[in-house]
Write an enzyme that holds these catalytic residues in place. Structure first.
Site, short mmCIF file in Angstrom:
data_model
loop_
_atom_site.label_atom_id
_atom_site.label_comp_id
_atom_site.label_asym_id
_atom_site.label_seq_id
_atom_site.Cartn_x
_atom_site.Cartn_y
_atom_site.Cartn_z
N HIS A 17 -27.69 -29.03 20.25
CA HIS A 17 -28.46 -30.28 20.34
C HIS A 17 -27.62 -31.46 19.85
CE1 HIS A 17 -32.12 -27.51 19.80
NE2 HIS A 17 -32.20 -27.96 21.03
N LYS A 41 -45.60 -22.11 21.04
CA LYS A 41 -44.32 -21.48 20.71
C LYS A 41 -44.31 -20.89 19.29
CE LYS A 41 -40.99 -23.93 23.62
NZ LYS A 41 -39.78 -24.75 23.59
N ARG A 90 -28.26 -25.24 30.01
CA ARG A 90 -27.26 -24.27 29.57
C ARG A 90 -26.83 -23.35 30.70
NH1 ARG A 90 -31.30 -23.96 25.24
NH2 ARG A 90 -32.28 -22.61 26.76
N SER A 128 -32.46 -22.30 20.04
CA SER A 128 -33.15 -22.30 18.74
C SER A 128 -33.77 -20.95 18.46
CB SER A 128 -34.22 -23.39 18.71
OG SER A 128 -33.64 -24.67 18.78
#
Length: 159
Positions: A17, A41, A90, A128
């Site tokens: 990030h 989440k 990504r 993450s």
């Protein structure tokens, strides 16, 4: 002044990030890291903890700031006079979801562009979720997250 909004949950913020934030600042005058709540989440950190960690992690980056938002993204971007939404890609697997979101945002406001950025090669695998998993099992996350985040992860997982 051209402002970009970099939205996400950032639970936690990673060096991937940070890489995107630094590179965004080469294109835009300002980038706002917009932290979104995401109860589905099941976040490890509270919104306030995430915001604090992000602010500490970007303290040396001129033009970068962070805040929480809890609205439709395009409404938030408009309220900040933003011209673009920055999203990281990504892998090909990220593209389909990000494309759908970008097209919906464009439909909601044709004046806001979405800019896709690839992370530096060393961070293409980094998420993450992966960081939290490694930290949960007491693995080494040095170099994957800012030092302040590493310390916070160790505290959360009590090691």
């Amino acid at each position: 002044m051209k402002t970009a909004i970099y939205p996400g949950t950032f639970d936690p913020i990673t060096n991937g990030h940070i890489d995107l934030i630094q590179r965004t600042l080469k294109i835009f005058d300002e980038v706002i890291i917009a932290v979104a709540p995401s109860p589905r989440k099941q976040p490890l950190f509270t919104l306030q903890e995430m915001l604090r960690l992000i602010k500490q992690s970007i303290a040396g980056l001129k033009g970068a700031k962070a805040e929480v938002f809890n609205s439709l993204l395009v409404d938030y971007v408009r309220s900040k006079k933003g011209v673009a939404i920055v999203r990281g890609l990504r892998a090909v697997s990220d593209f389909e979801y990000e494309l759908q979101m970008a097209l919906m945002n464009r439909r909601l406001d044709m004046n806001i562009e979405t800019v896709f950025m690839m992370p530096s090669e060393e961070y293409t695998f980094l998420t993450s979720t992966m960081v939290k998993e490694v930290a949960f099992f007491r693995g080494v996350v040095t170099g994957l997250v800012p030092a302040v985040v590493e310390k916070a992860l160790k505290k959360k997982f009590k090691y």
